[in-house]
Design an enzyme around this catalytic site. Structure first.
Site, PDB file in Angstrom:
ATOM      1  N   SER A  91       0.851  -1.196   0.000  1.00  0.00           N
ATOM      2  CA  SER A  91       0.000   0.000   0.000  1.00  0.00           C
ATOM      3  C   SER A  91       0.891   1.253   0.000  1.00  0.00           C
ATOM      4  CB  SER A  91      -0.977  -0.031   1.170  1.00  0.00           C
ATOM      5  OG  SER A  91      -1.993   0.911   0.995  1.00  0.00           O
ATOM      6  N   ASP A 299      -8.339  -5.827  -5.613  1.00  0.00           N
ATOM      7  CA  ASP A 299      -7.948  -4.801  -4.636  1.00  0.00           C
ATOM      8  C   ASP A 299      -9.043  -3.749  -4.556  1.00  0.00           C
ATOM      9  OD1 ASP A 299      -6.835  -2.545  -3.309  1.00  0.00           O
ATOM     10  OD2 ASP A 299      -4.830  -3.245  -3.782  1.00  0.00           O
ATOM     11  N   HIS A 339      -6.854  -5.960  -1.062  1.00  0.00           N
ATOM     12  CA  HIS A 339      -5.786  -4.999  -0.812  1.00  0.00           C
ATOM     13  C   HIS A 339      -4.749  -5.584   0.161  1.00  0.00           C
ATOM     14  CE1 HIS A 339      -3.841  -1.184  -0.888  1.00  0.00           C
ATOM     15  NE2 HIS A 339      -3.971  -0.993   0.400  1.00  0.00           N
TER      16      HIS A 339
END
Ligand code: CA
Length: 428
Positions: A91, A299, A339
Site C-alpha cells: 500500500s 484490490d 488490498h
C-alpha cells in the site's frame, strides 16, 4: 547481515504506523529489521497541516532517513559491515518501496512493493469521484444491487480464463454488458433503472477531467466490498483530509463541494512528488537492484490498473522490452487477492507479515527477492496459497501460480480450476 525496513499503513484493515508484523516477518529469517512511521502516527492527516516536514517525510524522505539510521544502528550493534539490504511493504509501504527505487536507488539491493499507491492523486480522485457519482454519505445504489452486479460479472466473465471458479484471472478483459441488470429485462427487486446503470458504469471507466487523464478506474468482480470499503469511516476521511491539510490548507473545506477540479489542484501542487510515478528507474537498474512488484486483482482500495499503467510507464521510459525489464523489474498480478492480503484468491504469498504460504522462495516474496539478488534466480511466477477460511491450521484449500505481467493465467485442464497444474501463463 541484512537490513529489511518496512513502513507505513497498508489498508483500512490494518493499524497505521510501523508494521510490527512485517518486522517479525523479517526477523524470523534473520534480518535486522527496521520500521518507520514516516514521521507521524498515521491516525490522521492532521499531522500534515502546516507541517511541510511531516508531509515530506510521508512523501518519501522518511524512507531515506529511516534506512540510513537503521543501517547505522545495525552496523554499530553488530560491529560489522552490512551485507545486502532489502525492502518490503504494501500500500503506502509499496509506494515507499518505489520511492526508493525512483529516488534513492542506492538504499536497497532488492525491493518487494505490493499494491503500491502510485499515482496518488488518481486514487484520491477515485475516492472522491465515487462519492460524487453515488452520493456523499451513502451509495444511491444498494448493497443488494451491487451484489447483483458482482453476480452478473461472474456470469459473463468468470470463464474468460477457462475456469468457472469465482476468480477473474484477468479482470481487465471483463467488459460488463449491463443490459441483463436493467429492470426492463429483469423485473426483480435488485434491477437497475437505465439511469442507475449509466451511473454505476461510470465507476469502471477511466477518469478524465477537462481533457486530463486523472487515473484508471476500478476492475469488476468485487463491487460490494469496494463500495463498503469506500464508504467506511476511515476511507471517507481521506479526501477531506487530503484537501484540508495538503491541497488547500483550509480546515473549512467542505467535502460536499468536491469535484475532480480539486484533484487537478492536487496534481498541480503534488507535494514533494507524492505521486511517485517516475518511469525512469535506470539508476536502480544500473546499480544492480531488483524489484518485485505485485498487485491483487481484487484490490478494493487501490486499483490494479494503476500498477499495470506504471509497468507500461517504466517500459516506455526505458524503451525496454519485457525481456529487458525482466532483468531487474518483474510485476505479478495476483488474481482474487484483496488490498495487500485476503480475498477469494490464493493470497498467502509471503508478501507481508502473517501471509507466509511456504518457505520455498516460489511461495514467498521475501525469500524470492533474496534468491534473485543473491543467487541470480528470478521468479517466473509467484505461487499463492489459499488456506481454508484463510486459517493455516485448517489446511491448504488450493494453490495457484500468479503470472508475470503481461502474461495471464489460462485454465487448460478439465477440472474445476483448483488444480494447480491445470493453469498456464499465456500471452493475453
Ligand atoms: Ca475464472
Amino acid at each position: 547481515m541484512r537490513v529489511y525496513p518496512s513502513t507505513t499503513s497498508k489498508s483500512a484493515d490494518h493499524n497505521p504506523g510501523i508494521q510490527y508484523p512485517e518486522l517479525a516477518f523479517g526477523a524470523q529469517y534473520g534480518f535486522a529489521s527496521i520500521g518507520t512511521n514516516n514521521g507521524h502516527n498515521g491516525t490522521s492527516g492532521g499531522a500534515f497541516f502546516h507541517q511541510p516536514d511531516v508531509l515530506e517525510d510521508f512523501a518519501g524522505r522518511a524512507i531515506l532517513a529511516g534506512t540510513q539510521v537503521g543501517k547505522s544502528i545495525t552496523k554499530q550493534f553488530y560491529g560489522a559491515d552490512l551485507g545486502r539490504s532489502y525492502y518490503l511493504g504494501c500500500s503506502t509501504g509499496g509506494r515507499q518501496g518505489f520511492r526508493a527505487v525512483q529516488k534513492y536507488p542506492e538504499l536497497f539491493d532488492g525491493v518487494v512493493a505490493g499494491a503500491p499507491v502510485l499515482k496518488q492523486w488518481g486514487h484520491a480522485a477515485y475516492f472522491g469521484y465515487v462519492k460524487q457519482v453515488l452520493g456523499l454519505n451513502s451509495s444511491s445504489i444498494t448493497p443488494a444491487q451491487w451484489s447483483a452486479v458482482q453476480s452478473e460479472v461472474f456470469r459473463q466473465c468468470d470463464d474468460l480464463d477457462g475456469a468457472k471458479d469465482g476468480i477473474l484471472e484477468n479482470p481487465d478483459s471483463c467488459t460488463l454488458d449491463w443490459t441483463p441488470l436493467l429492470c426492463k429485462y429483469n423485473d426483480t427487486a435488485v434491477c437497475f433503472t437505465d439511469s442507475q446503470a449509466v451511473t454505476a458504469a461510470k465507476l469502471f471507466e477511466p477518469m478524465i477531467y477537462n481533457g486530463t487523464f486523472l487515473g484508471p478506474s476500478q476492475n469488476h468482480g468485487f463491487e460490494p466490498l469496494m463500495i463498503a470499503s469506500l464508504y467506511s469511516p476511515l476511507v471517507s476521511s481521506w479526501v477531506p483530509e487530503i484537501m484540508r491539510y495538503m491541497v488547500y490548507e483550509d480546515l473549512s473545506w467542505d467535502p460536499a463541494t468536491f469535484t475532480l477540479q480539486d484533484i487537478l489542484k492536487g496534481i498541480e501542487k503534488d507535494n514533494f512528488d507524492l505521486s511517485t510515478f517516475e518511469g525512469n528507474i535506470s539508476a536502480f537498474r544500473d546499480r544492480g537492484g531488483k524489484v518485485l512488484h505485485w498487485h491483487g486483482g481484487a484490490d478494493q482500495l487501490i486499483t490494479m490498473r494503476t500498477s499495470n499503467l506504471y509497468y507500461e510507464t517504466v517500459r516506455s521510459a526505458l524503451n525496454a522490452s519485457v525481456a529487458e525489464l525482466d532483468q531487474f523489474y518483474r510485476y505479478f498480478r495476483a488474481s482474487g487477492v484483496n488490498h495487500c492480503s485476503g480475498g477469494p484468491g490464493a493470497s498467502f504469498m509471503g508478501q507481508i507479515g502473517g501471509t507466509v504460504g511456504g518457505v520455498d522462495p516460489a511461495d514467498n516474496l521475501l525469500l524470492s527477492i533474496v534468491q534473485w539478488v543473491e543467487l541470480g534466480i528470478a521468479p517466473e511466477y509467484i505461487r499463492g496459497t489459499k488456506f481454508i477460511n484463510d486459517t493455516r491450521s485448517l489446511g491448504v484449500q488450493y494453490r495457484r501460480k500468479h503470472c508475470k505481467y503481461p502474461k495471464t493465467n489460462k485454465y487448460t485442464a478439465n477440472g474445476d480450476g483448483f488444480d494447480e497444474e491445470g493453469w498456464q501463463c499465456v500471452e493475453p
